[in-house]
Design an enzyme around this catalytic site. Structure first.
Site, short mmCIF file in Angstrom:
data_model
loop_
_atom_site.label_atom_id
_atom_site.label_comp_id
_atom_site.label_asym_id
_atom_site.label_seq_id
_atom_site.Cartn_x
_atom_site.Cartn_y
_atom_site.Cartn_z
N GLY A 103 0.84 -1.19 0.00
CA GLY A 103 0.00 0.00 0.00
C GLY A 103 0.87 1.24 0.00
N CYS B 287 5.15 -6.17 1.77
CA CYS B 287 5.50 -4.75 1.82
C CYS B 287 4.74 -4.02 2.94
CB CYS B 287 5.26 -4.13 0.44
SG CYS B 287 6.14 -2.61 0.22
N TYR B 288 3.72 -3.23 2.64
CA TYR B 288 2.96 -2.57 3.70
C TYR B 288 2.40 -3.61 4.67
CZ TYR B 288 -0.27 0.66 5.98
OH TYR B 288 -0.92 1.42 6.91
N HIS C 72 8.01 -7.49 -3.54
CA HIS C 72 6.75 -7.93 -4.18
C HIS C 72 6.95 -9.24 -4.95
CE1 HIS C 72 4.34 -4.33 -3.36
NE2 HIS C 72 5.52 -3.73 -3.36
N GLU D 174 4.64 -10.91 -6.35
CA GLU D 174 3.62 -11.04 -7.39
C GLU D 174 4.03 -10.46 -8.74
OE1 GLU D 174 3.59 -9.13 -4.78
OE2 GLU D 174 2.58 -7.22 -5.08
N ASP E 95 -18.22 -10.91 -23.14
CA ASP E 95 -18.82 -11.07 -21.81
C ASP E 95 -20.29 -11.52 -21.90
OD1 ASP E 95 -16.37 -10.15 -21.04
OD2 ASP E 95 -17.05 -8.12 -20.59
N LYS F 166 -10.94 -10.85 -16.97
CA LYS F 166 -11.26 -10.97 -18.40
C LYS F 166 -10.67 -12.24 -19.04
CE LYS F 166 -12.92 -8.84 -22.11
NZ LYS F 166 -14.22 -8.16 -22.17
#
Ligand code: XMP
Length: 512
Positions: free
Chosen positions: A56, A83-84, A170, A172, A228, A368
């Protein structure tokens, strides 16, 4: 049914929160995101098997900064702070933070300690992505430092008894070279989760839930032919068959042959689909006479769409539900902790206020690319799954100035050439969108020996991952050349083609 492993990602405002959730799902584990402001009972109801605290933008411990809800700790499941999230855990358990003099941003070398499960199959020296000001200065009770960088003595910490782990970097993002392995170690070595999230089981589960909810009522769906709404149609058709009533409003602003292609494709995939095609081009064009302002066009088209849809919908008895193709990013954005402005593109311009339907949103947990995977699993053709995004107001926002039948026909022919050439060269699969725009001005040209004073077409081709930002595609010159010469020679009334070399921001993808 077997219990689904679930990871709860608590959002502290990081730009990477959605990415964390996706990475978890890519590993076959279901994940959901809740903002840090969620209530204790929302966290309890989520009933996760493990928790990840996101990064964050704030400094933990500062007045007003997001805090760690005790309810999360009471759930007594493995936790990974990123992190945060690491800073929150450090403060909560009695550690201290330091405002980093040697701030680390970007890729950095990390040295990991032996024996920590987080580092299984990770080399002792690896590259990670840092983006922080604060870091942990003194360890909280019961925690040990399990990794260091040149600037940070405690770049990761662990309390193996409580199964609480934290990373200053991070995992990710793809810049962290063994990030996926580290996440996997947390999911499978530490939290012992099962890989039981896959598209096949998700479809079965969603189909069963829809059946249970709808019972013997009817469900309405506005089909546009986009990926969609088509996937929603296919899914609900499988779930409730003829209780699904699809309405396809052809506003006459589609591309060349598109409305017919969509309808025939739908019948090919789902011969028993209940589908009403409402041809309403005249009404739309009539209401657009003399309208040049882009927002006015959008509003008129949205309102007309609702009028036509509503008239048709009221003919269907016992219609209790309205299905929509809402995706997970829309759901998250509307509950975002940062209050980031939501893109306000609507295909149908909002629901009529006096239509009292319950909403069915079977894609609201999907990203998506997962919707595309679902479409593929259900057996929809590639052409549908990879269809370019197309704005709800259709070609009207690609005709600058007044929309008339004549100008529509010029744009349609020019756009058809663009689509054909992109397909022929194979570039249609590399790009996000490519289309023609009809400009509201004429320029001088010469054809044969005669002077012309004709329309101008702009060619817009962009690369993007999510349409929030985009760059103009460096299309090979010979493809631009064939598109240009074909348009000028085959489309009467056009004597010039230009290529749009603007990125988004500051431009947008569409011209209106
Ligand atoms: P812009 O022009 O804002 O477009 O950069 C971003 C993406 O959204 C599509 N778009 C729309 N989609 N209804 C939609 O469903 C709309 O009114 C609309 N306007 C733009 C556009 O094609 C691009 O992919």
């Amino acid at each position: 049914m077997k219990q689904l492993s679930k990871v709860l990602v608590v959002d502290y405002g990081s730009q990477y929160t959605q990415l964390i959730a996706r990475r978890v799902r890519e590993n076959g584990v279901y994940s959901e995101i809740l903002p840090w402001t969620a209530s204790a009972s929302e966290f309890e109801t989520s009933a996760p098997s493990a928790i990840i605290l996101s990064g964050g933008p704030n400094d933990a411990g500062e007045k007003g900064a997001p805090t760690l809800n005790n309810a999360l700790l009471r759930l007594n499941v493995p936790i990974l702070g990123i992190c945060y999230g690491m800073q929150l855990l450090a403060l909560h358990f009695g550690g201290t933070l330091v405002n980093g003099k040697n701030r680390e941003y970007g890729q950095t070398k990390l040295k990991v300690s032996d024996g920590c499960l987080l580092w299984k199959s990770v080399p002792p020296n690896t590259t990670v992505w840092m983006s922080h000001g604060n870091h942990v200065k003194t360890l909280p009770n019961g925690f040990v430092s399990v990794a260091q960088t040149a600037a940070v003595g405690i770049a990761a910490m662990a309390n193996e008894d409580y199964k609480i782990y934290a990373l200053q970097f991070h995992p990710e993002v793809s810049h962290t070279s063994h990030g996926m392995q580290i996440l996997r170690n947390f999911l499978f070595e530490i939290a012992k989760l099962e890989r039981n999230w896959n598209m096949g089981s998700f479809i079965d589960d969603t189909v069963a839930k829809c059946r249970e909810r709808v019972k013997d009522s009817n469900v309405l769906l506005a089909l546009s032919g986009g990926v969609d709404s088509t996937v929603v149609a296919a899914l609900l058709h499988r779930a409730i068959g003829e209780q699904l009533h699809c309405i396809f409003v052809d506003h006459g602003l589609m591309r060349h042959g598109e409305a017919e292609e969509i309808v025939s494709m739908l019948y090919q995939c789902m011969p028993k689909l209940k589908l009403q095609l409402v041809k309403a081009q005249d009404l739309f064009l009539q209401r657009l006479v003399g309208v040049e302002d882009p927002e006015a066009k959008r509003k008129i088209i949205g309102k007309t769409f609702i009028d036509v849809f509503e008239k048709q919908a009221l003919k269907i008895p016992n219609a209790k539900f309205l299905a929509q193709g809402t995706l997970y990013p829309d759901v998250i954005e509307s509950s975002s902790v940062n209050g980031v402005v939501i893109k306000s593109h609507h295909n149908v311009g909002g629901l009529p206020k006096d239509m009292k339907f319950e909403l069915i949103e079977p894609l609201r947990e999907l990203f998506k690319d997962e919707v595309r995977a679902m479409g593929s699993e259900i057996g929809l053709p590639e052409d549908v799954i990879w269809r370019q995004p197309f704005p709800g107001p259709g070609l009207a926002v690609r005709i600058l100035g007044e929309v008339t039948a004549h100008r529509l026909s010029i744009l349609r022919r020019a756009d058809n050439i663009v689509q054909q050439e992109l397909k022929k060269s194979g570039w249609h699969r590399n790009i996000w969108q490519g289309f023609a725009v009809l400009l509201p001005l004429c320029t001088v040209g010469v054809m044969g020996d005669a002077r012309t004073y004709d329309n101008m077409i702009a060619l817009r081709v962009v690369d993007s991952v999510d349409a929030m930002t985009a760059d103009w595609t460096r299309l090979p010159h010979d493809i631009i050349a064939s598109i240009s010469s074909r348009i000028v020679s085959e489309v009467n009334g056009v004597n010039r083609v230009v290529y749009d070399v603007s990125s988004k921001p500051p431009s947008t993808i569409e011209w209106e």
